[in-house]
Design an enzyme around this catalytic site. Structure first.
Site, mmCIF file in Angstrom:
data_model
loop_
_atom_site.group_PDB
_atom_site.id
_atom_site.type_symbol
_atom_site.label_atom_id
_atom_site.label_comp_id
_atom_site.label_asym_id
_atom_site.label_seq_id
_atom_site.Cartn_x
_atom_site.Cartn_y
_atom_site.Cartn_z
ATOM 1 N N GLY A 103 14.042 37.548 -12.722
ATOM 2 C CA GLY A 103 13.056 37.882 -13.606
ATOM 3 C C GLY A 103 12.870 39.450 -12.760
ATOM 4 O O GLY A 103 13.537 39.938 -12.053
ATOM 5 N N LYS A 151 12.498 31.980 -3.767
ATOM 6 C CA LYS A 151 12.301 32.983 -4.340
ATOM 7 C C LYS A 151 12.401 34.478 -3.556
ATOM 8 O O LYS A 151 11.680 34.518 -2.554
ATOM 9 C CB LYS A 151 10.705 32.853 -5.141
ATOM 10 C CG LYS A 151 10.269 34.048 -5.920
ATOM 11 C CD LYS A 151 9.003 33.711 -6.485
ATOM 12 C CE LYS A 151 8.723 34.499 -7.725
ATOM 13 N NZ LYS A 151 7.438 34.336 -8.391
ATOM 14 N N ASP A 181 -1.225 34.783 -15.961
ATOM 15 C CA ASP A 181 0.204 34.803 -16.480
ATOM 16 C C ASP A 181 0.643 33.325 -16.921
ATOM 17 O O ASP A 181 1.616 32.852 -16.495
ATOM 18 C CB ASP A 181 1.415 35.405 -15.585
ATOM 19 C CG ASP A 181 2.382 35.952 -16.410
ATOM 20 O OD1 ASP A 181 2.554 35.861 -17.673
ATOM 21 O OD2 ASP A 181 3.469 35.895 -15.706
#
Lengths: 393, 258
Positions: free
Chosen positions: A34, A54, A173
């Site tokens: 992303g 991540k 989000d």
């Protein structure tokens, strides 16, 4: 950087003797990429469990790209390797908030690792996400999501969000891709890269981030440029998620107007507003009095007027007249006036959850088939290559 | 983020007893005066950069925590100080430009502060690791606001207590006590040591207030009076150190470490 002038040389010498925590993980593949960086699936050898790692993209040094040769000559005399540049603010937020937050419906942080000029956050591994489930039903199975699954996911999301809001955190989000689901059907809210505290902000939330929330899930007050936004923006996104679970496609699928680089202020997302009002009807001052003060109110007023067709939309999704609770809850989540929009806590008490049969912990209960596992892409670098570090983003 | 303090990383990982602090620091004997000196320098840098008090206080806590993890001779202490302010500005969503922080720090500490911005970013990276990425700080300002209403502080008294909380961040107080205890201690310091700030109350009003104070504090089962007494003691040693410290010789001491 190893020169005697290095202001941190003794520390670095000591630090280099410490074990690299990344060595404790075997890379199994990569899950997704992303704007923030990449997510890997890995095996935590010490605890014998699978995790998601991540890795945040390190910010590019814009200065070194844009400065003239003469300027860089003067600054680059001492260091020849890549200059250290700051971490992104989104990495900061996620590190800070995930450290503090603890809730069964928020992704749980296992460890944070700072090595090789990158930030890694280790999370529990989640087999599914809501987007994947919706797409599976939309394209392969070609049938609606089971109502028990919809209710359970929605309930668990509301629990997670009410915890966030009680702790003065806005997620900003929420969307199906950020809703993780374990193989046991427990729902976890993920990706807190845009989340932030709204208690006593030192400057208005608008000043620090002009654009928040993926456009399809962005509430009307944000679309109209309101600067003082509240937890209600997350509730709107939950409404969009609810609708998407019902119809298997985004309810307001607008075309995003790109923000030109260097443009001041924000851009009016006309197509997105159009998609919203075609279903919810053009908002009126009677239902949302403070709309008059919204910066983009004149733009809205100049648009074609639409009547509300949410009932028809709901019926087209195959929801019969008996599904009044679902329609009512949807209407409350899509209340134009953020001040009267339903809160996460009140959602949990809504009749929809009383009159629908579902399990509060396991969204797969009463579901008689198994969803495919998350697709993992092989990493182009062999596992041995990870001996020293995870591949570059 | 300011939910439940008892669930916070501050409470769980970053609150210590006096003995724990002594054990961690046995090698760093001159710690208190160096910490105080750097804390004052940090305040000056915050002033130059127009930082809000909460940003500066958060930076002070980062600095205190950092010194539990690194040795004084490990890094350039001015760089560490500037980096803590930079990190606090980001943690409090008031982000300063790294370049501007470095520029102002270099002006304030000529010859001492490394002028390359990348050092600040590198140092930030190491400090984030040392701080275990715990960046949410609970200060005593909020509890002070709450109790100031309850105990009817005059604006001058409130201001003085606020400043006492600022001062507290230059020593171990935030590592030892909960924000609530610190707020009460700060208020006590003001009520006891600064009677001239009471806005000309009549003797009867003063007596009434003290009565309310002693009764209600005694009733607060959640306020640990021993902790409160210890905290006041820490305040008193802080102020005596502030008066006795020879700043020039501490600056030389730090230069020796570089």
């Amino acid at each position: 950087m190893e020169s005697l002038d290095d202001p941190m040389r003794r520390y670095k010498a000591r630090r280099s003797r410490r074990a690299d925590p990344l060595q404790g993980y075997d890379l199994l593949g990569y899950i997704a990429a992303g704007t923030y960086g990449r997510v890997y699936k890995a095996l935590d050898r010490r605890h014998g469990k699978v995790v998601a790692i991540k890795k945040f993209r390190t910010e590019r040094d814009e200065r070194s790209n844009s400065t003239t040769a003469t300027a860089s000559k003067t600054t680059d005399t001492t260091s020849t390797n890549i200059a250290w540049t700051g971490l992104s603010q989104s990495a900061y937020r996620e590190l800070a908030l995930c450290r503090e937050l603890r809730n069964p419906h928020i992704v749980s942080l296992v460890a944070t690792i700072l090595r090789h000029k990158s930030v890694y956050i280790v999370f529990d591994y989640y087999e599914h996400d809501l987007l994947q489930l919706i797409q599976f039903h939309g394209s392969q199975k070609r049938q609606r999501l089971p109502s028990a699954l919809i209710a359970s996911c929605l309930y668990q999301v509301c629990e997670g969000v009410s915890y966030l809001h009680a702790n003065y955190v806005l997620h900003r989000d929420l969307k199906p891709a950020n809703i993780m689901i374990t193989a046991q059907g427990s729902v976890k809210i993920g990706d807190l890269g845009l989340a932030r505290s709204f208690r006593q902000p030192l400057q208005s939330l608008f000043t620090s981030d002009r654009v928040v929330v993926t456009v399809w899930y962005r509430s009307m007050e944000l679309l109209l440029g309101c600067r003082h936004y509240t937890p209600a923006i997350d509730m709107w996104s939950i409404g969009c998620i609810f609708a998407e679970m019902i119809s298997l496609r985004p309810i307001f699928k607008g075309e995003e107007t790109p923000v030109l680089p260097g443009a001041r202020g924000s851009v009016f997302q006309k197509d997105q507003v159009d998609k919203v009002i075609k279903i919810l009807g053009t908002p009126t001052l009677a239902e949302w009095p403070s709309m008059r003060a919204a910066p983009e109110y004149p733009s809205l007023a100049s648009m074609r007027h639409h009547r509300r067709t949410l009932n028809e939309w709901h019926r087209r999704c195959g929801m019969g007249p008996e599904a009044t609770d679902s329609l009512d809850l949807l209407g409350r989540l899509f209340d134009y006036d953020p001040d009267s929009r339903i809160s996460a806590l009140d959602c949990l008490k809504h009749p929809y959850f009383i009159n629908t049969e579902f399990d509060k912990q396991n969204c797969f209960k009463h579901v008689d088939y198994v969803y495919p596992s998350r697709r993992i892409t092989a990493v182009d670098v062999p596992l041995a290559g990870q001996k020293r570090k995870l591949p570059e983003v | 983020m300011s939910g439940d303090y008892l669930e916070s990383t501050q409470h769980k990982y970053w609150t210590f007893t006096k003995n724990e602090l002594i054990n961690i620091r046995k090698l760093d004997a001159p710690y208190a005066r160096i910490r105080l000196f750097l804390g004052e320098q940090l305040n000056l840098l915050g002033l130059k950069l127009n930082c809000r008090q909460r940003v500066v206080s958060t930076a002070q806590v980062f600095l205190s925590r950092t010194f539990l993890k690194i040795r004084l001779e490990d890094m350039n202490l001015y760089l560490v100080t500037a980096t803590c302010l930079y990190m606090a500005s980001r943690a409090e969503e008031q982000q300063l430009h790294a370049r501007i922080v470095v520029r102002e720090a270099a002006k304030l500490w000529p010859r001492m502060m490394p002028t390359e911005t990348s050092y600040l970013a590198e140092c930030e990276f190491y400090l984030l690791e040392e701080l275990r990425t715990c960046l949410v700080i609970y200060h005593a300002y909020n509890p002070l606001i709450r109790i100031s209403k309850e105990y009817d502080l005059t604006p001058d008294e409130f201001q003085a207590a606020w400043e006492a909380i600022n001062d507290a961040s230059l020593c171990d107080i935030p590592l030892l006590f909960s924000p609530k205890v610190i707020a009460f201690a700060a208020m006590f310091m003001v009520l006891i040591l600064r009677p001239e700030l009471d806005g000309g109350r009549t003797p009867l009003a003063i007596k009434n207030r003290l009565d309310i104070l002693s009764v209600s504090i005694g009733r607060r089962s959640t306020l640990d009076l021993t902790q409160l007494a210890y905290c006041i003691q820490e305040f008193l040693s802080l102020y005596s150190l502030m008066e006795s410290i020879n700043r020039r010789s501490v600056a030389n001491e730090i230069e020796q470490l570089l």
